[in-house]
Design a protein around this motif. Structure first.
Motif, PDB file in Angstrom:
ATOM      1  N   LEU A   1       0.799  -1.223   0.000  1.00  0.00           N
ATOM      2  CA  LEU A   1       0.000   0.000   0.000  1.00  0.00           C
ATOM      3  C   LEU A   1       0.838   1.282   0.000  1.00  0.00           C
ATOM      4  O   LEU A   1       0.490   2.240  -0.707  1.00  0.00           O
ATOM      5  CB  LEU A   1      -0.957  -0.001   1.189  1.00  0.00           C
ATOM      6  CG  LEU A   1      -2.179  -0.904   1.078  1.00  0.00           C
ATOM      7  CD1 LEU A   1      -2.950  -0.930   2.396  1.00  0.00           C
ATOM      8  CD2 LEU A   1      -3.099  -0.436  -0.053  1.00  0.00           C
ATOM      9  N   PRO A   2       1.925   1.355   0.769  1.00  0.00           N
ATOM     10  CA  PRO A   2       2.707   2.602   0.742  1.00  0.00           C
ATOM     11  C   PRO A   2       3.198   2.974  -0.651  1.00  0.00           C
ATOM     12  O   PRO A   2       3.294   4.155  -0.988  1.00  0.00           O
ATOM     13  CB  PRO A   2       3.875   2.307   1.688  1.00  0.00           C
ATOM     14  CG  PRO A   2       3.326   1.292   2.643  1.00  0.00           C
ATOM     15  CD  PRO A   2       2.444   0.422   1.806  1.00  0.00           C
ATOM     16  N   GLY A   3       3.501   1.976  -1.486  1.00  0.00           N
ATOM     17  CA  GLY A   3       3.937   2.276  -2.846  1.00  0.00           C
ATOM     18  C   GLY A   3       2.847   2.909  -3.681  1.00  0.00           C
ATOM     19  O   GLY A   3       3.116   3.812  -4.479  1.00  0.00           O
ATOM     20  N   TYR A   4       1.600   2.476  -3.486  1.00  0.00           N
ATOM     21  CA  TYR A   4       0.483   3.068  -4.213  1.00  0.00           C
ATOM     22  C   TYR A   4       0.171   4.479  -3.716  1.00  0.00           C
ATOM     23  O   TYR A   4      -0.283   5.326  -4.486  1.00  0.00           O
ATOM     24  CB  TYR A   4      -0.767   2.193  -4.056  1.00  0.00           C
ATOM     25  CG  TYR A   4      -0.716   0.898  -4.817  1.00  0.00           C
ATOM     26  CD1 TYR A   4      -1.179   0.817  -6.126  1.00  0.00           C
ATOM     27  CD2 TYR A   4      -0.197  -0.254  -4.239  1.00  0.00           C
ATOM     28  CE1 TYR A   4      -1.127  -0.376  -6.829  1.00  0.00           C
ATOM     29  CE2 TYR A   4      -0.143  -1.451  -4.927  1.00  0.00           C
ATOM     30  CZ  TYR A   4      -0.604  -1.506  -6.225  1.00  0.00           C
ATOM     31  OH  TYR A   4      -0.554  -2.684  -6.921  1.00  0.00           O
ATOM     32  N   ALA A   5       0.411   4.707  -2.442  1.00  0.00           N
ATOM     33  CA  ALA A   5       0.029   5.989  -1.837  1.00  0.00           C
ATOM     34  C   ALA A   5       0.743   7.172  -2.473  1.00  0.00           C
ATOM     35  O   ALA A   5       0.265   8.305  -2.377  1.00  0.00           O
ATOM     36  CB  ALA A   5       0.310   5.962  -0.332  1.00  0.00           C
ATOM     37  N   GLY A   6       1.846   6.923  -3.155  1.00  0.00           N
ATOM     38  CA  GLY A   6       2.563   8.021  -3.788  1.00  0.00           C
ATOM     39  C   GLY A   6       1.876   8.587  -5.013  1.00  0.00           C
ATOM     40  O   GLY A   6       2.173   9.716  -5.422  1.00  0.00           O
ATOM     41  N   PHE A   7       0.929   7.828  -5.612  1.00  0.00           N
ATOM     42  CA  PHE A   7       0.309   8.325  -6.846  1.00  0.00           C
ATOM     43  C   PHE A   7      -1.198   8.109  -6.913  1.00  0.00           C
ATOM     44  O   PHE A   7      -1.816   8.412  -7.932  1.00  0.00           O
ATOM     45  CB  PHE A   7       0.973   7.696  -8.078  1.00  0.00           C
ATOM     46  CG  PHE A   7       0.883   6.192  -8.155  1.00  0.00           C
ATOM     47  CD1 PHE A   7      -0.156   5.566  -8.823  1.00  0.00           C
ATOM     48  CD2 PHE A   7       1.862   5.402  -7.572  1.00  0.00           C
ATOM     49  CE1 PHE A   7      -0.238   4.187  -8.907  1.00  0.00           C
ATOM     50  CE2 PHE A   7       1.793   4.016  -7.647  1.00  0.00           C
ATOM     51  CZ  PHE A   7       0.743   3.408  -8.315  1.00  0.00           C
ATOM     52  N   VAL A   8      -1.812   7.622  -5.835  1.00  0.00           N
ATOM     53  CA  VAL A   8      -3.266   7.468  -5.828  1.00  0.00           C
ATOM     54  C   VAL A   8      -3.867   8.137  -4.593  1.00  0.00           C
ATOM     55  O   VAL A   8      -3.186   8.366  -3.591  1.00  0.00           O
ATOM     56  CB  VAL A   8      -3.715   5.989  -5.875  1.00  0.00           C
ATOM     57  CG1 VAL A   8      -3.112   5.272  -7.074  1.00  0.00           C
ATOM     58  CG2 VAL A   8      -3.399   5.253  -4.580  1.00  0.00           C
ATOM     59  N   ASP A   9      -5.149   8.418  -4.699  1.00  0.00           N
ATOM     60  CA  ASP A   9      -5.924   8.958  -3.580  1.00  0.00           C
ATOM     61  C   ASP A   9      -6.930   7.942  -3.064  1.00  0.00           C
ATOM     62  O   ASP A   9      -7.476   8.121  -1.967  1.00  0.00           O
ATOM     63  CB  ASP A   9      -6.679  10.208  -4.019  1.00  0.00           C
ATOM     64  CG  ASP A   9      -5.748  11.279  -4.549  1.00  0.00           C
ATOM     65  OD1 ASP A   9      -5.169  12.013  -3.727  1.00  0.00           O
ATOM     66  OD2 ASP A   9      -5.584  11.378  -5.779  1.00  0.00           O
ATOM     67  N   GLN A  10      -7.191   6.912  -3.868  1.00  0.00           N
ATOM     68  CA  GLN A  10      -8.164   5.893  -3.490  1.00  0.00           C
ATOM     69  C   GLN A  10      -7.625   4.505  -3.806  1.00  0.00           C
ATOM     70  O   GLN A  10      -6.939   4.306  -4.811  1.00  0.00           O
ATOM     71  CB  GLN A  10      -9.484   6.084  -4.261  1.00  0.00           C
ATOM     72  CG  GLN A  10     -10.201   7.382  -3.989  1.00  0.00           C
ATOM     73  CD  GLN A  10     -11.514   7.482  -4.755  1.00  0.00           C
ATOM     74  OE1 GLN A  10     -11.832   6.645  -5.597  1.00  0.00           O
ATOM     75  NE2 GLN A  10     -12.280   8.519  -4.464  1.00  0.00           N
ATOM     76  N   ILE A  11      -7.993   3.549  -2.951  1.00  0.00           N
ATOM     77  CA  ILE A  11      -7.839   2.121  -3.214  1.00  0.00           C
ATOM     78  C   ILE A  11      -9.257   1.581  -3.322  1.00  0.00           C
ATOM     79  O   ILE A  11     -10.023   1.641  -2.355  1.00  0.00           O
ATOM     80  CB  ILE A  11      -7.070   1.417  -2.089  1.00  0.00           C
ATOM     81  CG1 ILE A  11      -5.651   1.979  -1.959  1.00  0.00           C
ATOM     82  CG2 ILE A  11      -7.052  -0.098  -2.314  1.00  0.00           C
ATOM     83  CD1 ILE A  11      -4.752   1.692  -3.155  1.00  0.00           C
TER      84      ILE A  11
END
Length: 290
Positions: free
Chosen positions: A216-226
């Motif tokens: 999840l931390p890797g996605y947090a750099g370029f997304v606002d939603q999961i």
């Protein structure tokens, strides 16, 4: 400002209940605002999916958020359709019987414009067409709706991210009011979502799927939603997502799909999700109002 707060300025008064994105840290399970209800492919249980009648039906039911899918024709036009094949939701087999497997990318827009995208759903929708993204955006704006836009199969369509952003810009959807609380671009393809974020950092983005907690931390750099399927999540998973700051510095949000019954709606509300994507948004709304 977090979009869950900004969305409070674009709420819809629905049968006495206001449905908005919750404020940061305020979720339905702890007494905060209820999750926003998003009409999946329009009100697709009641009108042919991803068509103008489907978003009109969502508007008539009182829903401000709609979701759609965007792909590209052989001659480079962006159209709103879910499957990579035209077979399921149009009469392409009758019009072009010798062109199986009827992939969207193998047909020009003029050819797709000849197809009936409504008769499969019901006789009252005979003659409904596959809309272009530009046509769709005009109708969404006319209806005063908000949009969760999915880039479908972007691996088939190199450059679709920049092209989609151009159509959105031409429609006036990349100005501050729209990007602040009326637009989210999502995809199952993480590279595509990352590209949208790099090209237009102001736009909210979402990843479709249920990443491992360690990822999840890797996605947090370029997304606002999961945005995961509802059967793949739990309260602890949603809490773990909320604990991370997204691309715009606010807690990551969770919009889950595809929830079409009251029991499942109540379950995911208990998990603390921020949005519920549904073919039957009126069923979900009724469950939230109980």
């Amino acid at each position: 400002m977090h979009a869950r707060a900004l969305a409070a300025t674009t709420t819809a008064l629905l049968a006495g209940a206001v449905l908005t994105l919750a404020a940061p840290g305020a979720h339905a399970d702890d007494g905060g605002a209820p999750p926003v209800v998003i009409a999946h492919r329009g009100a697709s249980a009641y009108a042919p999916e991803n068509t103008l009648p489907a978003i009109d039906k969502a508007a008539a039911l009182g829903f401000r958020w709609v979701e759609n899918d965007v792909q590209r024709t052989k001659d480079g036009r962006l159209v709103v359709i879910h499957d990579d094949s035209l077979k399921r939701t149009t009469n392409v087999e009758d019009v072009f019987p010798d062109r199986a497997p009827w992939k969207v990318k193998d047909f020009t827009y003029a050819e797709i414009a000849r197809l009936d995208a409504g008769s499969w759903f019901g006789p009252e929708y005979v003659g409904t067409r596959v809309p272009t993204l530009a046509e769709y955006m005009r109708r969404v704006e006319h209806n005063h709706q908000n949009l969760l836009l999915e880039l479908k199969n972007p691996e088939f369509y190199p450059g679709i991210e920049q092209q989609t952003l151009k159509v959105l810009a031409n429609a006036g959807w990349l100005d501050a009011p729209h990007v602040a609380g009326r637009l989210v671009v999502q995809s199952f393809n993480a590279d595509s979502v990352r590209t949208v974020h790099q090209l237009k950092p102001a736009v909210k983005t979402g990843f479709l799927g249920t990443p491992n907690l360690t990822d999840l931390p890797g996605y947090a750099g370029f997304v606002d939603q999961i945005n995961p399927t509802y059967g793949s999540i739990s309260a602890s998973y949603v809490n773990a997502v909320h604990a991370l700051a997204g691309a715009h510095g606010a807690p990551l949000e969770v919009s889950t799909w595809t929830v079409d019954d009251a029991a499942s709606a109540k379950k995911v509300v208990g998990y603390g999700v921020d949005g519920i994507i549904s073919n039957k948004p009126d069923v979900v709304r009724a469950a939230l109002q109980e």
